[in-house]
Design a protein around this motif. Structure first.
Motif, PDB file in Angstrom:
ATOM      1  N   GLU A  18      12.064 -46.437   2.451  1.00  0.00           N
ATOM      2  CA  GLU A  18      11.784 -47.921   2.810  1.00  0.00           C
ATOM      3  C   GLU A  18      10.374 -48.108   2.147  1.00  0.00           C
ATOM      4  O   GLU A  18       9.347 -47.759   2.928  1.00  0.00           O
ATOM      5  CB  GLU A  18      12.107 -48.184   4.309  1.00  0.00           C
ATOM      6  CG  GLU A  18      13.520 -48.005   4.853  1.00  0.00           C
ATOM      7  CD  GLU A  18      13.485 -48.573   6.331  1.00  0.00           C
ATOM      8  OE1 GLU A  18      12.634 -49.095   6.844  1.00  0.00           O
ATOM      9  OE2 GLU A  18      14.625 -48.202   6.867  1.00  0.00           O
ATOM     10  N   THR A  19      10.312 -48.607   1.145  1.00  0.00           N
ATOM     11  CA  THR A  19       9.178 -49.026   0.582  1.00  0.00           C
ATOM     12  C   THR A  19       8.496 -50.521   1.057  1.00  0.00           C
ATOM     13  O   THR A  19       9.043 -51.373   1.252  1.00  0.00           O
ATOM     14  CB  THR A  19       9.323 -49.316  -1.101  1.00  0.00           C
ATOM     15  OG1 THR A  19      10.114 -47.954  -1.337  1.00  0.00           O
ATOM     16  CG2 THR A  19       8.026 -49.048  -1.772  1.00  0.00           C
ATOM     17  N   LEU A  26       9.055 -49.370  -5.987  1.00  0.00           N
ATOM     18  CA  LEU A  26       9.369 -47.916  -5.941  1.00  0.00           C
ATOM     19  C   LEU A  26      10.307 -47.353  -7.113  1.00  0.00           C
ATOM     20  O   LEU A  26      11.167 -48.420  -7.292  1.00  0.00           O
ATOM     21  CB  LEU A  26      10.279 -47.298  -4.528  1.00  0.00           C
ATOM     22  CG  LEU A  26      10.763 -46.106  -4.686  1.00  0.00           C
ATOM     23  CD1 LEU A  26       9.580 -44.964  -4.603  1.00  0.00           C
ATOM     24  CD2 LEU A  26      11.743 -45.684  -3.610  1.00  0.00           C
ATOM     25  N   VAL A  27       9.946 -46.399  -7.782  1.00  0.00           N
ATOM     26  CA  VAL A  27      10.317 -45.996  -8.846  1.00  0.00           C
ATOM     27  C   VAL A  27      11.002 -44.707  -8.660  1.00  0.00           C
ATOM     28  O   VAL A  27      10.158 -43.961  -8.363  1.00  0.00           O
ATOM     29  CB  VAL A  27       9.653 -45.988 -10.239  1.00  0.00           C
ATOM     30  CG1 VAL A  27      10.638 -45.403 -11.409  1.00  0.00           C
ATOM     31  CG2 VAL A  27       9.477 -47.490 -10.519  1.00  0.00           C
ATOM     32  N   LYS A  28      12.400 -44.389  -8.500  1.00  0.00           N
ATOM     33  CA  LYS A  28      12.850 -43.190  -8.089  1.00  0.00           C
ATOM     34  C   LYS A  28      13.412 -42.380  -9.234  1.00  0.00           C
ATOM     35  O   LYS A  28      14.247 -42.943  -9.742  1.00  0.00           O
ATOM     36  CB  LYS A  28      13.727 -43.147  -6.916  1.00  0.00           C
ATOM     37  CG  LYS A  28      14.359 -41.683  -6.299  1.00  0.00           C
ATOM     38  CD  LYS A  28      14.968 -42.057  -4.960  1.00  0.00           C
ATOM     39  CE  LYS A  28      16.266 -42.840  -5.131  1.00  0.00           C
ATOM     40  NZ  LYS A  28      17.595 -41.911  -5.606  1.00  0.00           N
ATOM     41  N   ASN A  29      12.862 -41.308  -9.637  1.00  0.00           N
ATOM     42  CA  ASN A  29      13.506 -40.612 -10.855  1.00  0.00           C
ATOM     43  C   ASN A  29      13.574 -41.540 -12.138  1.00  0.00           C
ATOM     44  O   ASN A  29      14.532 -41.621 -12.909  1.00  0.00           O
ATOM     45  CB  ASN A  29      14.821 -40.032 -10.621  1.00  0.00           C
ATOM     46  CG  ASN A  29      14.724 -38.792  -9.276  1.00  0.00           C
ATOM     47  OD1 ASN A  29      13.836 -38.254  -9.189  1.00  0.00           O
ATOM     48  ND2 ASN A  29      15.910 -39.138  -8.661  1.00  0.00           N
ATOM     49  N   ALA A  62      14.059 -48.660  -7.944  1.00  0.00           N
ATOM     50  CA  ALA A  62      14.843 -48.606  -6.580  1.00  0.00           C
ATOM     51  C   ALA A  62      14.680 -49.678  -5.783  1.00  0.00           C
ATOM     52  O   ALA A  62      15.699 -50.237  -5.292  1.00  0.00           O
ATOM     53  CB  ALA A  62      14.810 -47.252  -5.914  1.00  0.00           C
ATOM     54  N   GLN A  63      13.404 -50.164  -5.784  1.00  0.00           N
ATOM     55  CA  GLN A  63      13.050 -51.289  -4.792  1.00  0.00           C
ATOM     56  C   GLN A  63      12.021 -52.168  -5.541  1.00  0.00           C
ATOM     57  O   GLN A  63      11.120 -51.736  -6.145  1.00  0.00           O
ATOM     58  CB  GLN A  63      12.722 -50.911  -3.384  1.00  0.00           C
ATOM     59  CG  GLN A  63      13.792 -50.567  -2.523  1.00  0.00           C
ATOM     60  CD  GLN A  63      13.200 -50.117  -1.010  1.00  0.00           C
ATOM     61  OE1 GLN A  63      12.647 -48.998  -0.686  1.00  0.00           O
ATOM     62  NE2 GLN A  63      13.318 -51.344  -0.094  1.00  0.00           N
ATOM     63  N   LEU A  64      12.171 -53.450  -5.179  1.00  0.00           N
ATOM     64  CA  LEU A  64      11.091 -54.565  -5.711  1.00  0.00           C
ATOM     65  C   LEU A  64      10.688 -55.488  -4.635  1.00  0.00           C
ATOM     66  O   LEU A  64      11.851 -56.038  -4.142  1.00  0.00           O
ATOM     67  CB  LEU A  64      11.536 -55.026  -7.178  1.00  0.00           C
ATOM     68  CG  LEU A  64      10.642 -56.016  -7.518  1.00  0.00           C
ATOM     69  CD1 LEU A  64       9.298 -55.454  -8.028  1.00  0.00           C
ATOM     70  CD2 LEU A  64      11.473 -56.973  -8.733  1.00  0.00           C
ATOM     71  N   GLY A  65       9.480 -55.652  -4.119  1.00  0.00           N
ATOM     72  CA  GLY A  65       9.226 -56.631  -3.294  1.00  0.00           C
ATOM     73  C   GLY A  65       8.080 -57.586  -3.479  1.00  0.00           C
ATOM     74  O   GLY A  65       7.239 -57.212  -4.223  1.00  0.00           O
ATOM     75  N   ASN A  66       7.926 -58.504  -3.122  1.00  0.00           N
ATOM     76  CA  ASN A  66       6.666 -59.435  -2.919  1.00  0.00           C
ATOM     77  C   ASN A  66       6.587 -60.041  -1.383  1.00  0.00           C
ATOM     78  O   ASN A  66       7.437 -60.585  -0.699  1.00  0.00           O
ATOM     79  CB  ASN A  66       6.864 -60.562  -3.723  1.00  0.00           C
ATOM     80  CG  ASN A  66       5.734 -61.472  -3.814  1.00  0.00           C
ATOM     81  OD1 ASN A  66       5.207 -62.016  -3.289  1.00  0.00           O
ATOM     82  ND2 ASN A  66       5.044 -61.359  -5.336  1.00  0.00           N
ATOM     83  N   ILE A  67       5.306 -60.124  -0.778  1.00  0.00           N
ATOM     84  CA  ILE A  67       5.305 -60.606   0.484  1.00  0.00           C
ATOM     85  C   ILE A  67       5.576 -62.011   0.669  1.00  0.00           C
ATOM     86  O   ILE A  67       5.623 -62.354   1.815  1.00  0.00           O
ATOM     87  CB  ILE A  67       3.767 -60.215   0.920  1.00  0.00           C
ATOM     88  CG1 ILE A  67       2.985 -61.078   0.157  1.00  0.00           C
ATOM     89  CG2 ILE A  67       3.466 -58.943   0.928  1.00  0.00           C
ATOM     90  CD1 ILE A  67       1.545 -60.943   0.707  1.00  0.00           C
ATOM     91  N   SER A  77       7.483 -42.693  -7.368  1.00  0.00           N
ATOM     92  CA  SER A  77       6.247 -43.384  -7.793  1.00  0.00           C
ATOM     93  C   SER A  77       6.163 -44.858  -7.116  1.00  0.00           C
ATOM     94  O   SER A  77       7.267 -45.664  -7.115  1.00  0.00           O
ATOM     95  CB  SER A  77       6.169 -43.302  -9.277  1.00  0.00           C
ATOM     96  OG  SER A  77       7.202 -44.199 -10.105  1.00  0.00           O
ATOM     97  N   LEU A  78       5.001 -44.995  -6.555  1.00  0.00           N
ATOM     98  CA  LEU A  78       4.659 -46.189  -5.895  1.00  0.00           C
ATOM     99  C   LEU A  78       3.888 -47.177  -6.875  1.00  0.00           C
ATOM    100  O   LEU A  78       2.942 -46.924  -7.370  1.00  0.00           O
ATOM    101  CB  LEU A  78       4.013 -46.196  -4.614  1.00  0.00           C
ATOM    102  CG  LEU A  78       4.672 -45.062  -3.566  1.00  0.00           C
ATOM    103  CD1 LEU A  78       3.742 -44.619  -2.629  1.00  0.00           C
ATOM    104  CD2 LEU A  78       6.013 -45.855  -3.058  1.00  0.00           C
TER     105      LEU A  78
END
Length: 208
Positions: free
Chosen positions: A59-60, A136-139, A143-148, A192-193
């Protein structure tokens, strides 16, 4: 990392994430905490996660660091001195059992290395944060993209709530919630974050 004191985490702070796990959308901030033994830096090394307790999910989240004692009326820009991207690793099967029994989530959220965090950078200010995405980039695949801007409860609401109910001071950090797209990790996954398109931390998962 040794200067970090309390680790607070905001649950269900993005509507689509709450819905993807079939959870009710909260009407006030929903918080839990992790022990400091959970903290681990995303410095490029391997991190060990449990392989024998069911599925481990990522959970990023955007993480903020408190730079001074909280005072009533203080703004986020005055209070926060650092920003990082982190992963709230969760034992999903364990958490589902805890929820069925109405038990606290600590067994699912507080295990060693469950609070991954990148290096901290200077906090650019609340408004500036809304202009940047975290990911978050996984392999090699996002995988996830967010903005506050997508948060149910903004940073000011979160810090005020934390201070009122738990206390808030220098060295505390807050995981501010995860967007949709959470999922399982596997042995050998590279994580990678990213903040504003730049890598600020990375690690490789080792399930043991």
């Amino acid at each position: 990392m040794s200067s970090i004191r309390n680790i607070y985490c905001v649950g269900r702070n993005y509507v689509l994430h709450a819905k993807e796990l079939n959870n009710e959308v909260p009407t006030s901030p929903f918080l839990f905490s992790k022990p400091t033994h959970a903290l681990v830096e995303a410095d490029g090394s391997h991190i060990e996660l449990p392989a024998d307790r069911g599925s481990v999910h990522f959970e990023t989240e955007l993480v903020i660091r408190i730079g001074r004692p909280y005072e009533k009326g203080i703004t986020v820009d005055e209070l926060v001195d650092g920003l990082a991207i982190g992963i709230d690793f969760t034992l999903r099967d364990v958490q589902n059992e805890m929820k069925k029994k109405s038990y606290p989530w600590l067994l699912a959220k507080g295990f060693p290395n469950s609070a991954l965090v990148s290096k901290f950078i200077a906090f650019p200010g609340f408004e500036a944060c809304k202009a940047k995405d975290f990911a978050l980039v996984k392999n090699g695949v996002e995988a996830q993209l967010g903005n506050i801007k997508q948060m149910l409860f903004d940073l000011q609401t979160i810090v005020d709530f934390c201070a009122l109910h738990f206390g808030l001071g220098e060295g505390d950090i807050i995981y501010t919630g995860t967007p949709e797209g959470v999922g399982p990790v596997n042995d050998g996954d590279h994580m990678s974050l990213h903040w504003d398109g730049q890598i600020v931390g990375e690690c490789t998962v080792q399930l043991t």
